[in-house]
Design a protein around this motif. Structure first.
Motif, PDB file in Angstrom:
ATOM      1  N   SER A   9      43.361  51.880 -34.097  1.00  0.00           N
ATOM      2  CA  SER A   9      42.055  51.633 -33.470  1.00  0.00           C
ATOM      3  C   SER A   9      41.463  50.268 -33.845  1.00  0.00           C
ATOM      4  O   SER A   9      40.503  49.811 -33.221  1.00  0.00           O
ATOM      5  N   ASP A  10      42.037  49.592 -34.838  1.00  0.00           N
ATOM      6  CA  ASP A  10      41.584  48.255 -35.236  1.00  0.00           C
ATOM      7  C   ASP A  10      42.188  47.160 -34.361  1.00  0.00           C
ATOM      8  O   ASP A  10      41.812  45.992 -34.485  1.00  0.00           O
ATOM      9  N   TRP A  11      43.159  47.522 -33.512  1.00  0.00           N
ATOM     10  CA  TRP A  11      43.946  46.523 -32.811  1.00  0.00           C
ATOM     11  C   TRP A  11      43.101  45.523 -32.023  1.00  0.00           C
ATOM     12  O   TRP A  11      43.397  44.318 -32.028  1.00  0.00           O
ATOM     13  N   GLU A  12      42.069  45.961 -31.345  1.00  0.00           N
ATOM     14  CA  GLU A  12      41.265  45.024 -30.549  1.00  0.00           C
ATOM     15  C   GLU A  12      40.747  43.880 -31.415  1.00  0.00           C
ATOM     16  O   GLU A  12      40.828  42.706 -31.033  1.00  0.00           O
ATOM     17  N   HIS A  13      40.241  44.203 -32.596  1.00  0.00           N
ATOM     18  CA  HIS A  13      39.708  43.176 -33.499  1.00  0.00           C
ATOM     19  C   HIS A  13      40.831  42.359 -34.135  1.00  0.00           C
ATOM     20  O   HIS A  13      40.717  41.141 -34.268  1.00  0.00           O
ATOM     21  N   VAL A  14      41.901  43.035 -34.524  1.00  0.00           N
ATOM     22  CA  VAL A  14      43.052  42.351 -35.112  1.00  0.00           C
ATOM     23  C   VAL A  14      43.630  41.362 -34.098  1.00  0.00           C
ATOM     24  O   VAL A  14      43.923  40.205 -34.430  1.00  0.00           O
ATOM     25  N   ILE A  57      35.658  43.545 -38.909  1.00  0.00           N
ATOM     26  CA  ILE A  57      36.950  43.135 -39.464  1.00  0.00           C
ATOM     27  C   ILE A  57      36.965  41.615 -39.582  1.00  0.00           C
ATOM     28  O   ILE A  57      36.764  40.894 -38.603  1.00  0.00           O
ATOM     29  N   LEU A  58      37.209  41.151 -40.814  1.00  0.00           N
ATOM     30  CA  LEU A  58      37.163  39.724 -41.138  1.00  0.00           C
ATOM     31  C   LEU A  58      38.535  39.080 -41.130  1.00  0.00           C
ATOM     32  O   LEU A  58      38.648  37.851 -41.022  1.00  0.00           O
ATOM     33  N   GLY A  59      39.579  39.897 -41.288  1.00  0.00           N
ATOM     34  CA  GLY A  59      40.933  39.363 -41.329  1.00  0.00           C
ATOM     35  C   GLY A  59      41.930  40.481 -41.490  1.00  0.00           C
ATOM     36  O   GLY A  59      41.546  41.636 -41.694  1.00  0.00           O
ATOM     37  N   ALA A  83      39.483  35.693 -39.446  1.00  0.00           N
ATOM     38  CA  ALA A  83      38.569  35.344 -38.357  1.00  0.00           C
ATOM     39  C   ALA A  83      37.957  33.975 -38.627  1.00  0.00           C
ATOM     40  O   ALA A  83      37.671  33.615 -39.775  1.00  0.00           O
ATOM     41  N   ALA A  84      37.755  33.215 -37.561  1.00  0.00           N
ATOM     42  CA  ALA A  84      37.261  31.845 -37.697  1.00  0.00           C
ATOM     43  C   ALA A  84      35.994  31.767 -38.556  1.00  0.00           C
ATOM     44  O   ALA A  84      35.886  30.910 -39.435  1.00  0.00           O
ATOM     45  N   GLU A  85      35.060  32.683 -38.334  1.00  0.00           N
ATOM     46  CA  GLU A  85      33.794  32.621 -39.073  1.00  0.00           C
ATOM     47  C   GLU A  85      33.913  33.119 -40.510  1.00  0.00           C
ATOM     48  O   GLU A  85      32.964  32.993 -41.294  1.00  0.00           O
TER      49      GLU A  85
END
Length: 163
Positions: A9-14, A57-59, A83-85
């Motif tokens: 379920s994390d895939w979209e953010h990953v 999710i940050l990374g 993640a860029a930020e």
């Protein structure tokens, strides 16, 4: 911030974070993010992590096998994307430290990573968690028509594969 096992379920953010890495032009030879099914098939299920802070999710970090040959069963290729930020805030270090720990639990004795020379942050990150530079593959692949070198880093376990 917490480091936890990645869920499907994390895939979209990953995938979003992976796409940001692809866009830099110096994180991977890939030019498009894969489908979850393709990514899932290529990565070790026991060594997939995300860094999360307050539901964001940050990374992520994960291992893929370097070969299907049994003799290389304890050797994994590292992927780590932030993640860029969230770059420059220690997220990568926490992810890699936990990935090293999880990899040893899973029986890995060697972790390796290929890094583009331009990716100074990744080079520093790998060195900071105990990887050593072992060489350079010159003009090993092209991205957007440009030949790229790849620096090779390795970390040997002090717990697994020492006998």
């Amino acid at each position: 911030m917490m480091i936890r096992n990645m869920q499907a379920s994390d895939w979209e953010h990953v995938c979003q974070i992976y796409t940001e890495g692809i866009a830099t032009g110096f994180a991977t030879f890939e030019t498009n993010a894969p489908t979850y099914e393709s990514w899932d098939a290529a990565h070790v299920s026991s060594c997939r992590l995300v860094a999360e802070d307050d539901g964001v999710i940050l990374g992520w970090a994960a291992l893929s096998p370097v070969s299907s040959r049994c003799v290389y069963g304890g050797v994994g290729e590292v992927s780590v994307y932030i993640a860029a930020e969230s770059r420059g805030k220690g997220v990568g270090k926490l992810l890699l430290e936990k990935l090293i720990e999880e990899s040893e639990k899973a029986g890995f004795w060697t972790l390796q990573s290929g890094v583009f020379p331009e990716n100074k942050a990744s080079i520093k990150l790998h060195e900071n968690v105990g990887f050593r530079y072992i060489g350079k593959r010159e003009r090993v692949g092209k991205i957007h028509g440009v030949w790229k070198d790849n620096l090779l880093f390795e970390k040997r376990s002090h717990k697994v594969g020492i006998d």
